[in-house]
Every structure is written in C-alpha cells, then in structure tokens.
Design an enzyme around this catalytic site. Structure first.
Site, PDB file in Angstrom:
ATOM      1  N   HIS A   1      12.403  -9.224 -19.732  1.00  0.00           N
ATOM      2  CA  HIS A   1      11.381 -10.273 -19.566  1.00  0.00           C
ATOM      3  C   HIS A   1      10.478 -10.348 -20.802  1.00  0.00           C
ATOM      4  O   HIS A   1      10.051 -11.427 -21.189  1.00  0.00           O
ATOM      5  CB  HIS A   1      10.506  -9.993 -18.342  1.00  0.00           C
ATOM      6  CG  HIS A   1      11.148 -10.358 -17.041  1.00  0.00           C
ATOM      7  ND1 HIS A   1      11.421 -11.651 -16.680  1.00  0.00           N
ATOM      8  CD2 HIS A   1      11.573  -9.581 -16.008  1.00  0.00           C
ATOM      9  CE1 HIS A   1      11.983 -11.662 -15.471  1.00  0.00           C
ATOM     10  NE2 HIS A   1      12.091 -10.415 -15.050  1.00  0.00           N
TER      11      HIS A   1
ATOM     12  N   SER B   1      15.069 -10.421  -8.021  1.00  0.00           N
ATOM     13  CA  SER B   1      15.505  -9.082  -7.610  1.00  0.00           C
ATOM     14  C   SER B   1      15.446  -8.882  -6.098  1.00  0.00           C
ATOM     15  O   SER B   1      16.146  -8.016  -5.572  1.00  0.00           O
ATOM     16  CB  SER B   1      14.665  -8.010  -8.304  1.00  0.00           C
ATOM     17  OG  SER B   1      14.904  -8.051  -9.686  1.00  0.00           O
TER      18      SER B   1
ATOM     19  N   ASP C   1      18.323  -2.775 -13.060  1.00  0.00           N
ATOM     20  CA  ASP C   1      17.749  -4.111 -12.840  1.00  0.00           C
ATOM     21  C   ASP C   1      17.805  -4.895 -14.154  1.00  0.00           C
ATOM     22  O   ASP C   1      17.259  -4.458 -15.164  1.00  0.00           O
ATOM     23  CB  ASP C   1      16.303  -3.974 -12.344  1.00  0.00           C
ATOM     24  CG  ASP C   1      15.789  -5.255 -11.703  1.00  0.00           C
ATOM     25  OD1 ASP C   1      16.055  -6.347 -12.252  1.00  0.00           O
ATOM     26  OD2 ASP C   1      15.119  -5.155 -10.668  1.00  0.00           O
TER      27      ASP C   1
ATOM     28  N   ASP D   1      21.472  -6.322 -10.368  1.00  0.00           N
ATOM     29  CA  ASP D   1      21.185  -7.437  -9.460  1.00  0.00           C
ATOM     30  C   ASP D   1      21.345  -8.781 -10.172  1.00  0.00           C
ATOM     31  O   ASP D   1      21.600  -9.800  -9.562  1.00  0.00           O
ATOM     32  CB  ASP D   1      19.780  -7.283  -8.856  1.00  0.00           C
ATOM     33  CG  ASP D   1      18.725  -6.899  -9.890  1.00  0.00           C
ATOM     34  OD1 ASP D   1      19.051  -6.730 -11.096  1.00  0.00           O
ATOM     35  OD2 ASP D   1      17.554  -6.752  -9.495  1.00  0.00           O
TER      36      ASP D   1
ATOM     37  N   THR E   1      13.558  -4.263  -5.599  1.00  0.00           N
ATOM     38  CA  THR E   1      14.894  -3.652  -5.483  1.00  0.00           C
ATOM     39  C   THR E   1      14.928  -2.524  -4.442  1.00  0.00           C
ATOM     40  O   THR E   1      15.712  -2.612  -3.486  1.00  0.00           O
ATOM     41  CB  THR E   1      15.396  -3.175  -6.863  1.00  0.00           C
ATOM     42  OG1 THR E   1      15.200  -4.225  -7.802  1.00  0.00           O
ATOM     43  CG2 THR E   1      16.853  -2.774  -6.823  1.00  0.00           C
TER      44      THR E   1
END
Ligand code: MG
Ligand code: ZN
Length: 357
Positions: free
Chosen positions: A254, A77, A36, A292, A130
C-alpha cells in the site's frame, strides 16, 4: 500356467494396494500461511534481494488462487480471508459471514468442534481482517471491539499478535482478557511468557495495536512464534489447524515501499522454513502458503541475483485482481495444484481432514 496365475493375483493385490495408498492421505495437521498482499512479484523480489535463496522454493506443488470477492473484481482482506475460512465468496469488508450476512462456521471452528487444537498468529492486531476471518463473524471488519468479543467461547487454543487495546482498553470498558481468563485462558504480553508447561489455552497480546515492522526492530518474532505455537499445538494427538499471517507485506505494498516489502517477505519466508521443517518431522502435516490478494501491482524491472540488487515499480497503492500463488508442502500437497477460486482452499482442507462441510 500356475506362475501366470500367481503373477496376475499379485498384480491384483499390488494395484489394490496402490489405489488404497493413494486415497489414504491422512492429514492431521494443517499450517495455513497467508502472506497478505503476496503476489508472485513479491516472492521473486524477496528471492532476488536474498540472493537466490527462499524456503518457499522447497514447495512441492504450486497452484493459483483467483481472488475476486462477491461484489468486487478486487477483494479486500476481509472477503479474501473469509473465502478461505468459510468457502464462500462474500462482500468486501465482511468477516466470517456470506454475502447475505449469514454467519458460517470457519475451518478453525470446525477443527475445534472435531477436537483438534487451533491457533492464530499475525504481525498485525489479532483482530485485524485476516486473522479475524477465522474466528469472528461480523458484517464490518472495522468493528474490532465486536471481533474481540468473538474470541470468547471460540475455544481457540493459542493466539499471538497485537491488538491489546481491543481486548483491554476499550471505550465500552469491557475487558475481554478477563473474560478469557475466566474461561481458563492464560493471557500474556510477550512470547517469553508462554511457558512450555502451562496447559491452559493461551492468548499473547504483544502490542497495543500492530507489531513493529521488521525494519523497525520486530526481529524474529514471526518465526519464533511459529515454532512456539507448533510445539504447543502438536501435543494434541488428534491434530491441529493454525493460520499464520505475514500481515505487513500488504501494508508495504500500500505504501509502495520496496525495502519494507522485501523485509516482511523474507521474515514470512523464515516462518515458512520453520513450518516446512515441522512437516518433515511430523508426518500427516500439510503446509499451505498463499495470499488473499496481491497489493501494489508490483513490477520488477531490473535486478541481480548475485548482488541482491533490485529495481522495482508499483502500479497502484491498492490491491490488484491478479491470481495469487499457492505453495503446498507435505501430506496432501498434490491437492493444491491447478487454478481455482480462493473458496476451493477451504474445501480442499476440509476434504483432507475428512470433515464434512
Ligand atoms: Mg491481513
Ligand atoms: Zn491491503
């Protein structure tokens, strides 16, 4: 003359054989691995800090996946996972439904219908966007209580991750683990309790919410869970589908935290190594490693492969719109070269299994 006829005939059979052999890629098992938030810079950051070694480098065919969602240049996601799981672009936040909120069967559900074994592994709650995209159908990824309900009746053979609170300590006081036990599941709370001899479907909820980051002591959970689930899933002679997520690469992006990011990437790459080894020993196995979306707009500004030193900056605390890499290994891997929309990943896997969409 006679010799010439013989050589023409043999050439004919050789070319028939070659055509047949080429179109006869039979994929029995697919191991789909999603990092991810894993862009090319995330991969190269891990390569640098790991002093020039990554299992991912063994990948045989490389492609790029375009990740925009139905309603945004930048996907989340939910829409990113759903594009891969159902083959349709959807709106950000959606899980297993198209942009008109219509539920469509996921590749995991289609594999299940075709009597393959199926699995989901994550280092987040197993109800997180996800993994949820492969087993649930909800308009909002935040509806985790409904997402947990969607595991009931899914037939999924093994799932391992966090999110025990969404199954057992719910505000509606439903107990999803008990419902799954009534369906014949063993629900356990650590990897060691997954017994080799247990023939039941199994759910392993190792954390109330999410798992710890590697930096805080998660250890080899993901590579271990990968190896454990592959040995169980491969008992089905018809084959299997499993999605394995390195969930926290995204969270490190993030928070613009480079050592968190690199440690999660190296952990994910260890699991990739386990999957590639499995593919070597089990013909008919395809491993696809992709993302993703990219997270953080990571930029590598200096580094040294010999010392593992790395200097980096981030451009955002959010996802970005860049294409993400697709690394393929094993049976049918050549199908994944090129540049295509993320939805194509679904159709490529379907074709290789021989399933009709
Ligand atoms: Mg995720
Ligand atoms: Zn994210």
């Amino acid at each position: 003359m006679k010799n010439r006829i013989i050589s023409v005939i043999s050439l004919f059979f050789v070319s028939i054989y070659a055509t047949f052999a080429q179109s006869d890629v039979r994929v029995k098992n697919i191991i789909l691995m999603i990092g991810d938030g894993m862009g090319v810079a995330q991969v190269y950051a891990a390569y640098t800090v790991n002093k020039g070694k990554l299992n991912l480098e063994k990948a045989q065919y490389i492609g790029f996946s375009k990740t925009s969602s139905a309603n945004s240049y930048i996907t989340d996601s939910g829409a990113g996972g759903t594009a891969i799981s159902i083959g349709r672009k959807t709106n950000n936040g959606c899980i297993g439904v198209d942009s008109d909120s219509v539920s469509l069967k996921t590749i995991l559900e289609i594999a299940e219908e075709n009597e393959l074994s199926t699995g989901l592994l994550a280092t987040s709650a197993i109800t997180h966007a996800t993994p949820a995209s492969f087993v649930a159908h909800q308009i909002s990824r935040y509806d985790t209580l409904e997402i947990a309900y969607d595991f009931i009746g899914s037939g999924i053979d093994i799932f391992i991750g966090g999110g025990r609170n969404h199954f057992e300590r719910r505000i509606d006081s439903a107990n999803i683990s008990d419902s799954l036990r009534k369906e014949g599941y063993s629900i356990v709370y650590d990897l060691a309790s997954i017994k080799a001899k247990d023939k039941n479907n199994i759910g392993c909820l190792v954390a109330d919410k999410h798992l710890l980051p590697v930096l805080n002591g998660r250890g080899d959970f993901l590579p271990d869970a990968t190896s454990l689930s592959l040995s169980r899933l491969s008992k089905n002679k018809k084959g299997f589908f499993v999605m394995i997520e390195g969930s926290q690469i995204d969270w490190a992006g993030h928070s613009n935290h480079i050592s968190y990011l690199v440690s999660e990437m190296i952990d994910f790459d260890k699991a990739v190594g386990v999957a590639f080894d499995f593919a070597d020993k089990n013909p008919g196995t395809l491993v696809v490693v992709t993302a993703d979306h990219e997270t953080g707009g990571l930029s590598l500004v200096d580094g040294d492969i010999h010392s593992g030193k790395l200097s980096s900056t981030f451009g955002t605390t959010d996802h970005t719109g860049v294409m993400v890499p697709v690394f393929a290994y094993g049976a049918g891997a050549e199908e994944f070269k090129g540049i295509y929309e993320n939805t194509e990943l679904f159709f490529k896997m379907m074709r290789l299994y021989g399933f009709k969409p």
